[in-house]
Design a protein around this motif. Structure first.
Motif, PDB file in Angstrom:
ATOM      1  N   THR A  35       7.817  12.763 -13.334  1.00  0.00           N
ATOM      2  CA  THR A  35       7.602  12.973 -14.864  1.00  0.00           C
ATOM      3  C   THR A  35       6.411  12.918 -14.599  1.00  0.00           C
ATOM      4  N   ASP A  36       5.757  13.115 -15.972  1.00  0.00           N
ATOM      5  CA  ASP A  36       3.864  12.679 -16.072  1.00  0.00           C
ATOM      6  C   ASP A  36       4.047  10.867 -15.806  1.00  0.00           C
ATOM      7  N   ASP A  37       4.691  10.668 -15.956  1.00  0.00           N
ATOM      8  CA  ASP A  37       4.702   8.899 -16.430  1.00  0.00           C
ATOM      9  C   ASP A  37       4.859   8.506 -14.896  1.00  0.00           C
ATOM     10  N   THR A  38       5.068   9.055 -13.946  1.00  0.00           N
ATOM     11  CA  THR A  38       4.878   8.709 -12.756  1.00  0.00           C
ATOM     12  C   THR A  38       4.021   7.919 -12.074  1.00  0.00           C
ATOM     13  N   GLU A  39       3.815   6.975 -11.051  1.00  0.00           N
ATOM     14  CA  GLU A  39       2.463   6.812 -10.569  1.00  0.00           C
ATOM     15  C   GLU A  39       2.019   7.330 -10.070  1.00  0.00           C
ATOM     16  N   THR A  40       0.615   8.346  -9.787  1.00  0.00           N
ATOM     17  CA  THR A  40       0.075   8.867  -8.431  1.00  0.00           C
ATOM     18  C   THR A  40      -0.879   8.330  -8.223  1.00  0.00           C
ATOM     19  N   SER A  41      -0.952   7.703  -7.615  1.00  0.00           N
ATOM     20  CA  SER A  41      -1.813   6.345  -6.290  1.00  0.00           C
ATOM     21  C   SER A  41      -0.707   6.115  -5.283  1.00  0.00           C
ATOM     22  N   THR A  42       0.376   7.259  -4.528  1.00  0.00           N
ATOM     23  CA  THR A  42       1.621   6.636  -3.707  1.00  0.00           C
ATOM     24  C   THR A  42       2.066   8.514  -3.314  1.00  0.00           C
ATOM     25  N   LEU A  43       2.712   8.100  -1.741  1.00  0.00           N
ATOM     26  CA  LEU A  43       2.908   8.664  -1.895  1.00  0.00           C
ATOM     27  C   LEU A  43       4.091   9.425  -1.470  1.00  0.00           C
ATOM     28  N   THR A  44       5.093  10.467  -1.963  1.00  0.00           N
ATOM     29  CA  THR A  44       5.759  10.540  -2.128  1.00  0.00           C
ATOM     30  C   THR A  44       7.276  12.061  -1.449  1.00  0.00           C
ATOM     31  N   PRO A  45       8.063  11.097  -0.603  1.00  0.00           N
ATOM     32  CA  PRO A  45       8.518  11.529   0.639  1.00  0.00           C
ATOM     33  C   PRO A  45       9.278  13.180   0.735  1.00  0.00           C
ATOM     34  N   VAL A  46       8.939  13.854   0.808  1.00  0.00           N
ATOM     35  CA  VAL A  46       9.716  15.052   0.401  1.00  0.00           C
ATOM     36  C   VAL A  46      10.391  15.900   1.860  1.00  0.00           C
ATOM     37  N   GLU A  47      11.927  15.057   1.949  1.00  0.00           N
ATOM     38  CA  GLU A  47      12.793  15.288   2.921  1.00  0.00           C
ATOM     39  C   GLU A  47      13.051  16.486   3.432  1.00  0.00           C
ATOM     40  N   GLN A  48      12.514  17.310   4.474  1.00  0.00           N
ATOM     41  CA  GLN A  48      12.595  19.110   5.454  1.00  0.00           C
ATOM     42  C   GLN A  48      14.012  18.658   6.042  1.00  0.00           C
ATOM     43  N   ASP A  49      14.224  20.238   6.161  1.00  0.00           N
ATOM     44  CA  ASP A  49      15.884  20.782   6.739  1.00  0.00           C
ATOM     45  C   ASP A  49      16.244  19.724   7.887  1.00  0.00           C
ATOM     46  N   GLU A  50      17.268  20.156   8.160  1.00  0.00           N
ATOM     47  CA  GLU A  50      17.956  19.193   9.513  1.00  0.00           C
ATOM     48  C   GLU A  50      17.236  19.993  10.809  1.00  0.00           C
ATOM     49  N   LEU A  51      17.636  18.351  11.096  1.00  0.00           N
ATOM     50  CA  LEU A  51      16.661  18.573  12.789  1.00  0.00           C
ATOM     51  C   LEU A  51      17.561  19.225  13.229  1.00  0.00           C
ATOM     52  N   ASN A  87       0.361  -1.570   0.452  1.00  0.00           N
ATOM     53  CA  ASN A  87      -0.045   0.329  -0.089  1.00  0.00           C
ATOM     54  C   ASN A  87       0.687   0.871   0.013  1.00  0.00           C
ATOM     55  N   PRO A  88       0.323   2.599  -0.352  1.00  0.00           N
ATOM     56  CA  PRO A  88       1.196   4.037  -0.331  1.00  0.00           C
ATOM     57  C   PRO A  88       1.635   4.246   0.541  1.00  0.00           C
ATOM     58  N   LEU A  89       1.428   3.994   1.973  1.00  0.00           N
ATOM     59  CA  LEU A  89       1.789   4.128   3.241  1.00  0.00           C
ATOM     60  C   LEU A  89       3.441   3.153   3.387  1.00  0.00           C
ATOM     61  N   THR A  90       3.282   2.006   3.012  1.00  0.00           N
ATOM     62  CA  THR A  90       4.375   0.760   3.241  1.00  0.00           C
ATOM     63  C   THR A  90       5.300   1.395   2.132  1.00  0.00           C
ATOM     64  N   ARG A  91       4.672   1.611   0.969  1.00  0.00           N
ATOM     65  CA  ARG A  91       5.686   1.413   0.123  1.00  0.00           C
ATOM     66  C   ARG A  91       6.836   2.960   0.110  1.00  0.00           C
ATOM     67  N   ALA A  92       6.354   4.269   1.144  1.00  0.00           N
ATOM     68  CA  ALA A  92       6.738   5.268   1.424  1.00  0.00           C
ATOM     69  C   ALA A  92       7.532   5.135   2.611  1.00  0.00           C
ATOM     70  N   VAL A  93       7.843   4.198   3.203  1.00  0.00           N
ATOM     71  CA  VAL A  93       8.192   3.783   4.568  1.00  0.00           C
ATOM     72  C   VAL A  93       9.607   3.183   3.987  1.00  0.00           C
ATOM     73  N   LEU A  94       9.036   1.864   3.417  1.00  0.00           N
ATOM     74  CA  LEU A  94      10.662   1.131   2.715  1.00  0.00           C
ATOM     75  C   LEU A  94      11.236   2.145   1.280  1.00  0.00           C
ATOM     76  N   GLU A  95      10.734   2.846   0.788  1.00  0.00           N
ATOM     77  CA  GLU A  95      11.157   3.694   0.201  1.00  0.00           C
ATOM     78  C   GLU A  95      12.785   4.487   0.750  1.00  0.00           C
ATOM     79  N   ILE A  96      11.990   5.205   2.104  1.00  0.00           N
ATOM     80  CA  ILE A  96      13.021   6.131   2.706  1.00  0.00           C
ATOM     81  C   ILE A  96      13.467   5.295   3.184  1.00  0.00           C
ATOM     82  N   ASP A  97      13.411   4.306   3.597  1.00  0.00           N
ATOM     83  CA  ASP A  97      14.412   2.755   4.559  1.00  0.00           C
ATOM     84  C   ASP A  97      15.283   2.645   3.497  1.00  0.00           C
ATOM     85  N   GLU A  98      15.210   2.498   2.456  1.00  0.00           N
ATOM     86  CA  GLU A  98      16.382   2.491   1.317  1.00  0.00           C
ATOM     87  C   GLU A  98      16.800   3.653   1.024  1.00  0.00           C
TER      88      GLU A  98
END
Length: 201
Positions: free
Chosen positions: A77-93, A30-41
């Motif tokens: 890009t326009d070809d990117t699957e849109t049923s996903t969540l995109t992680p955007v890294e924030q400024d350093e803590l 699912n999208p949230l699991t995908r986002a977590v695994l993407e961030i882990d990678e």
């Protein structure tokens, strides 16, 4: 996907059953699991002994439509699957700031669907918990764990959505492979609660 920085915007398991990673392509999750695994990678490519990192989770379709420049920076890009969540890294803590205090200062804009964080910690196996000395304060306990021969280094990636949905992934340093990542909604409840509180009204 390449993670890019953008400006920041102003422990026991729960009842869910964790599932051990099997190397399955996260596209099947699912999208949230995908986002977590993407961030882990992504975190795995940076190596160990890293500071905590905070990510905004944005609906990919909305990002492509409303923030095309940022989407381009993130490699979407326009070809990117849109049923996903995109992680955007924030400024350093802020260095040295307690995570709970820092998270208490965050307010997310409406465009952010959720957030995620990666944190490295030392953990002890359950077999060692009975040997913890009584009367230790938090600093002493941290030092005691750091010197314990059975300590394990773990990277925790935890994500939550505005509606309360949560997911997490744990990666041990001694088993540093995508096929060894443990996932489950209730693996790190304390951090999940702190992240959820950033969306409180």
């Amino acid at each position: 996907m390449t993670m890019s920085s953008s400006p920041s915007s102003p422990t026991g398991p729960e009842s869910s059953e964790p599932a051990t990673g099997t190397g399955t392509d996260p596209i099947a999750a699912n999208p949230l699991t995908r986002a977590v695994l993407e961030i882990d990678e992504y975190a795995a490519t940076l190596g160990w002994d890293q500071p905590a990192r905070l990510f905004a989770l944005v609906d990919t379709e909305r990002l492509l439509t409303e923030e095309p420049d940022l989407a381009g920076q993130l490699g979407l890009t326009d070809d990117t699957e849109t049923s996903t969540l995109t992680p955007v890294e924030q400024d350093e803590l802020p260095a040295g700031a307690p995570l709970d205090e820092f998270l208490g200062t965050i307010a997310w804009p409406d465009a952010v669907a959720g957030c995620a964080m990666t944190v490295e910690r030392l953990m002890l196996p359950p077999s060692a918990e009975s040997s913890v000395p009584d009367g230790l304060d938090e600093e002493q306990l941290t030092q005691w764990v750091a010197e314990h021969p059975d300590r394990q280094e773990v990277r925790m990636t935890v994500a939550v959505l505005r509606d309360g949905t949560r997911e997490s992934a744990l990666r041990l340093r001694e088993k540093d492979a995508a096929t060894e990542v443990l996932t489950g909604a209730g693996l790190v409840p304390g951090l999940a609660e702190a992240l959820s509180a950033t969306f409180a009204e």
